[in-house]
Scaffold this active site. Structure first.
Site, PDB file in Angstrom:
ATOM      1  N   LYS A 177      -6.643  -9.621  -3.121  1.00  0.00           N
ATOM      2  CA  LYS A 177      -5.102  -9.896  -2.246  1.00  0.00           C
ATOM      3  C   LYS A 177      -4.616 -11.212  -3.136  1.00  0.00           C
ATOM      4  O   LYS A 177      -5.412 -12.209  -1.467  1.00  0.00           O
ATOM      5  CB  LYS A 177      -5.512  -9.675  -0.536  1.00  0.00           C
TER       6      LYS A 177
HETATM    7  N1  PMP Z   1      -0.849  -2.643  -1.006  1.00  0.00           N
HETATM    8  C1  PMP Z   1      -0.334  -3.698  -0.991  1.00  0.00           C
HETATM    9  C2  PMP Z   1      -0.054  -4.542  -1.564  1.00  0.00           C
HETATM   10  C3  PMP Z   1      -0.392  -4.552   0.369  1.00  0.00           C
HETATM   11  O1  PMP Z   1      -0.552  -5.747  -0.005  1.00  0.00           O
HETATM   12  C4  PMP Z   1      -1.024  -4.372   1.170  1.00  0.00           C
HETATM   13  C5  PMP Z   1      -1.533  -4.484   2.895  1.00  0.00           C
HETATM   14  N2  PMP Z   1      -3.076  -5.616   2.110  1.00  0.00           N
HETATM   15  C6  PMP Z   1      -1.590  -2.930   0.737  1.00  0.00           C
HETATM   16  C7  PMP Z   1      -1.344  -1.887   0.209  1.00  0.00           C
HETATM   17  C8  PMP Z   1      -2.430  -1.980   2.364  1.00  0.00           C
HETATM   18  O2  PMP Z   1      -4.296  -2.280   2.586  1.00  0.00           O
HETATM   19  P1  PMP Z   1      -4.678  -2.325   3.482  1.00  0.00           P
HETATM   20  O3  PMP Z   1      -4.864  -1.116   4.486  1.00  0.00           O
HETATM   21  O4  PMP Z   1      -5.886  -2.791   3.372  1.00  0.00           O
HETATM   22  O5  PMP Z   1      -3.546  -3.259   4.703  1.00  0.00           O
END
Ligand code: PMP
Length: 306
Positions: free
Chosen positions: A157
Site C-alpha cells: 500500500k
Molecule cells: N484496494 C485498494 C487499491 C485500496 O486502496 C484499498 C483500501 N485500503 C482496498 C483495496 C481495500 O483494502 P482494505 O479492505 O484493507 O481497506
C-alpha cells in the site's frame, strides 16, 4: 467526499503535536517520488465504546509494505498499535473515525536513491463518515489499467501506487460515474480505485485473486469469512469484464467504502439496479460485526477505553 475534520493531536516521529503543527519540508522525498507506505483503518463508536477494526492486521500490512521498499520502521508493530490507541484517547474521539498511519522517506537527499533519507512515521485520526454513497454506486470500467505487479507491486500500500487510482477516479467522476473499476493488464477485473470487488452469480460469490493485481484487502478477507460463515461459497478467481455486466449482484469492499453495493456498470443495471439480497445480508452482518454486536467477530475489534 467530506473535507477533513480536525482533531487536536497528530503523532509524528515520537511526539504528539498539535494538528496544525504536524508539518514536513517541501523537499521531503516521498512528496516528490511517492516513497511512502500507509494504512487506512476505521474505528467505530458503539454503545459508548470505540472499537478499532482489525488494528493488528492493518499495522502488519503497513510493515509488509515498508519491507518491500527497504524501509525499516523504527518501532515495533505492538508499539504502533499502542500509539494508535493512545492517539484516539488523547484526541477524545467519540464518533466513528478514520486512522491514517504513514511511513515515508523524509528530507535529506534528492534523487532516486531513497536509502539515505530518514524514515518518518506519522499517525492521524479524524472523524469520518461514509466514503461512497451508502445506497450504492454507478461505475464505469476505466480506460486506465491497474498497475501490473511487474511494474509496481499492488500488494504494497505505497503512496506512489495511488497515482494510478487517482487517474481512474478522475476519469470516472468527469464521465458522470461515482467510481471506477480497473482491469488488470490481461483484461480481467482487478479492483476499484480504492476498494476490492465481489460479484454474486447464482448464489455464489467471486472476487479477483491476488494475481489480478489487487491490494489484498482486510475488508475483503473479512467478507470472505462472513460469507463463508453464512454458508455461501466464495471463489477467488479471475473475473472477465463481461461477468460484471451479467452478474446478479456486485459490491465493493474496503476500509473507507465498507460494503458498497454496485448498482450499475457502464450503463448496465446490475440485477434490478438496487442492492441485492445477498449483498444486503452480508453488509448487515459486517455492520453489526464492526460495532461489536456479534460475539464471534469480536476477535476483529480492539476496544479503546475513553
Ligand atoms: N484496494 C485498494 C487499491 C485500496 O486502496 C484499498 C483500501 N485500503 C482496498 C483495496 C481495500 O483494502 P482494505 O479492505 O484493507 O481497506
Amino acid at each position: 467526499m467530506a473535507a477533513l475534520k480536525k482533531t487536536s493531536w497528530i503523532w509524528i516521529d515520537g511526539e504528539f503535536k498539535p494538528w496544525d503543527e504536524a508539518k514536513i519540508h517541501v523537499l521531503t522525498h516521498a512528496l516528490h517520488y511517492g516513497t511512502g507506505v500507509f494504512e487506512g483503518i476505521r474505528a467505530y463508536m458503539s454503545d459508548g465504546k470505540i472499537y478499532v477494526f482489525r488494528l493488528k492486521e492493518h499495522i502488519e500490512r503497513l510493515f509488509k509494505s515498508a519491507k518491500i521498499y527497504f524501509m525499516d520502521i523504527p518501532y515495533t508493530i505492538e508499539e504502533i498499535c499502542r500509539i494508535v490507541i493512545e492517539l484516539i484517547r488523547v484526541n477524545d474521539v467519540r464518533e466513528d473515525c478514520y486512522i491514517r498511519p504513514i511511513v515515508f522517506r523524509g528530507y535529506g537527499y534528492i534523487g532516486l536513491n531513497p536509502l539515505n533519507n530518514p524514515i518518518q512515521v506519522a499517525i492521524a485520526v479524524f472523524p469520518f463518515g461514509k466514503y461512497l454513497s451508502s445506497g450504492g454506486v454507478r461505475c464505469c470500467v476505466s480506460s486506465w489499467r491497474r498497475i501490473p505487479g511487474y511494474s509496481l507491486p499492488p500488494q504494497a500500500k505505497a503512496c506512489g501506487n495511488y497515482i494510478n487510482s487517482v487517474l481512474a477516479k478522475i476519469e470516472a467522476l468527469k464521465s458522470g460515474y461515482d467510481e471506477a473499476i480497473l482491469l488488470d493488464d490481461k483484461g480481467y477485473v482487478s479492483e476499484g480505485s480504492g476498494e476490492n470487488l465481489f460479484i454474486v452469480k447464482d448464489g455464489k460469490l467471486y472476487t479477483p485473486p491476488i494475481y489480478s493485481d489487487i491490494l489484498e484487502g482486510i475488508t475483503r478477507a473479512s467478507i470472505i469469512e462472513i460469507a463463508s460463515d453464512l454458508g455461501y461459497e466464495v471463489y477467488e478467481r479471475p473475473i472477465a469484464r463481461v461477468e460484471l455486466y451479467t452478474c446478479d449482484e456486485a459490491f465493493f469492499t474496503g476500509t473507507a467504502a465498507e460494503i458498497t453495493p454496485i448498482l450499475e456498470i457502464d450503463g448496465r443495471k446490475i440485477g434490478d439496479g438496487e442492492e441485492g439480497p445477498i449483498t444486503k445480508r452480508i453488509r448487515c452482518m459486517f455492520e453489526e460485526a464492526v460495532r461489536g454486536k456479534l460475539p464471534s467477530y469480536m476477535k476483529w475489534l480492539t476496544e479503546v477505553s475513553i
